[in-house]
Design a protein around this motif. Structure first.
Motif, short mmCIF file in Angstrom:
data_model
loop_
_atom_site.label_atom_id
_atom_site.label_comp_id
_atom_site.label_asym_id
_atom_site.label_seq_id
_atom_site.Cartn_x
_atom_site.Cartn_y
_atom_site.Cartn_z
N ILE A 204 0.87 -1.18 0.00
CA ILE A 204 0.00 0.00 0.00
C ILE A 204 0.90 1.23 0.00
O ILE A 204 1.67 1.43 0.94
CB ILE A 204 -0.91 0.03 1.25
N MET A 205 0.85 2.02 -1.05
CA MET A 205 1.71 3.20 -1.14
C MET A 205 1.14 4.32 -0.27
O MET A 205 0.08 4.88 -0.57
CB MET A 205 1.84 3.65 -2.59
N SER A 206 1.84 4.64 0.79
CA SER A 206 1.36 5.64 1.74
C SER A 206 1.61 7.07 1.27
O SER A 206 0.94 7.99 1.69
CB SER A 206 2.04 5.45 3.09
N GLY A 207 2.63 7.24 0.40
CA GLY A 207 2.98 8.58 -0.06
C GLY A 207 4.18 9.18 0.65
O GLY A 207 4.61 10.28 0.31
N GLY A 208 4.75 8.48 1.63
CA GLY A 208 5.92 9.01 2.33
C GLY A 208 6.26 8.19 3.55
O GLY A 208 5.38 7.53 4.14
N HIS A 209 7.52 8.21 3.97
CA HIS A 209 7.95 7.45 5.14
C HIS A 209 7.22 7.92 6.40
O HIS A 209 6.82 7.11 7.23
CB HIS A 209 9.46 7.61 5.34
#
Length: 320
Positions: A204-209
């Protein structure tokens, strides 16, 4: 940034947009396999050479620079304000900080000539070199040691998960398709621990660490693959409590963000710019934010980014 600087930034970017996006490959030019055909690499150090014809060198009086959008861009615009002022005085030129919104946008800005120098995060450094002609020359460090970081897999402290294999079929966050520790390294390293991204779970790509870390805390994700230094920054800012999380996997060390210039900047400008970078001592705020890092240190892309290039090669494809 005041109105005058915003105007200059807009003017510089608008003018650069007039540059052609495609440049014909140079006949008979020796190059590295990964580099875009527009670039030469006669010395085979894996980065684009400066043009041999001085007429092709760029020597702008207004230089636009950016730092990797690892977290909110506004954070770094403020953090690097003193350095931007130093660079302006040292070079005797207008320096404009450009708050890019994504690694892909940062790379495209350098490729098209809109960005003259930039800090790229670990994974995107490789694509910036290959696609945009970026030449990494510096990284943050202490003494003579360049900063490194690890890929870590984190879960909530009160979760039942003890190892990566326990996360099969669970909600696992990756940061973005362009991230070394947030996507590419997990694809290469997790299978050896019994967990294969794309097979055992759908990333799931969260968009940032930072979003991945906060998502684990809130329960949106069961686990996240993140960079250890980002977690440390969030803990130091008191956005996250160390005791709320457990680390269930730690990789070997990777180099942190690189600082690079566009390959076609005039060599005398490049040499002066390097001197300006290397004589700058980080402010107290920068030292705190960057875990004690004191200054910029020289790097060689062919040597210092070898482990990252290996991860990308094993991952099987460019993420861009």
């Amino acid at each position: 940034m005041n109105a005058h600087r915003l105007f200059l930034a807009g003017l510089a970017l608008a003018c650069a947009l007039l540059l052609p996006d495609a440049i014909a490959a140079k006949a008979g030019c020796k190059t590295s396999a990964a580099l875009d055909e527009r670039y030469c690499d006669v010395d085979r150090d894996f980065v684009a050479d400066a043009p041999t014809d001085p007429a092709e060198w760029r020597d702008p009086q207004t230089l636009v620079w950016a730092y990797a959008p690892i977290e909110e861009p506004a954070v770094y615009a403020s953090l690097f304000k003193v350095f931007t002022t130093h660079l302006e005085a040292c070079l005797g030129r207008q320096i404009v900080y450009y708050p890019v919104q994504s690694s892909k946008a940062e790379i495209e800005a350098m490729r098209s000539g809109r960005l003259h120098l930039a800090g790229f995060s670990t994974g995107p450094t490789v694509e910036a070199v290959n696609r945009a002609g970026a030449v990494p020359f510096a990284a943050k460090g202490i003494g003579n040691a360049v900063r490194g970081y690890n890929l870590i897999a984190i879960v909530r402290a009160d979760s039942p998960f003890k190892s990566l294999v326990d996360l099969k079929g669970r909600r696992v966050a990756h940061a973005s398709a362009y991230s070394n520790s947030g996507h590419l390294a997990p694809r290469v390293l997790f299978p050896g621990e019994g967990l294969s991204p794309g097979k055992d779970y759908a990333p799931i790509m969260s968009g940032g660490h930072d979003k991945s870390i906060l998502g684990v805390i809130s329960g949106d994700y069961d686990m996240a693959a993140v960079a250890s230094d980002v977690l440390e920054r969030l803990i130091e800012r008191r956005m996250v409590k160390r005791e709320d999380l457990r680390v269930i996997f730690t990789s070997g060390s990777f180099p942190t963000s690189s600082f690079a210039y566009a390959h076609d900047l005039a060599p005398p400008l490049v040499e002066k710019m390097k001197r300006c970078f290397f004589k700058f001592e980080f402010t107290a705020e920068m030292k705190s934010e960057f875990h004690g890092d004191e200054r910029f240190l020289p790097i060689r892309y062919d040597r210092d980014w070898a482990s990252v290039r290996e991860v990308i090669d094993k991952a099987g494809a460019s993420p861009f």
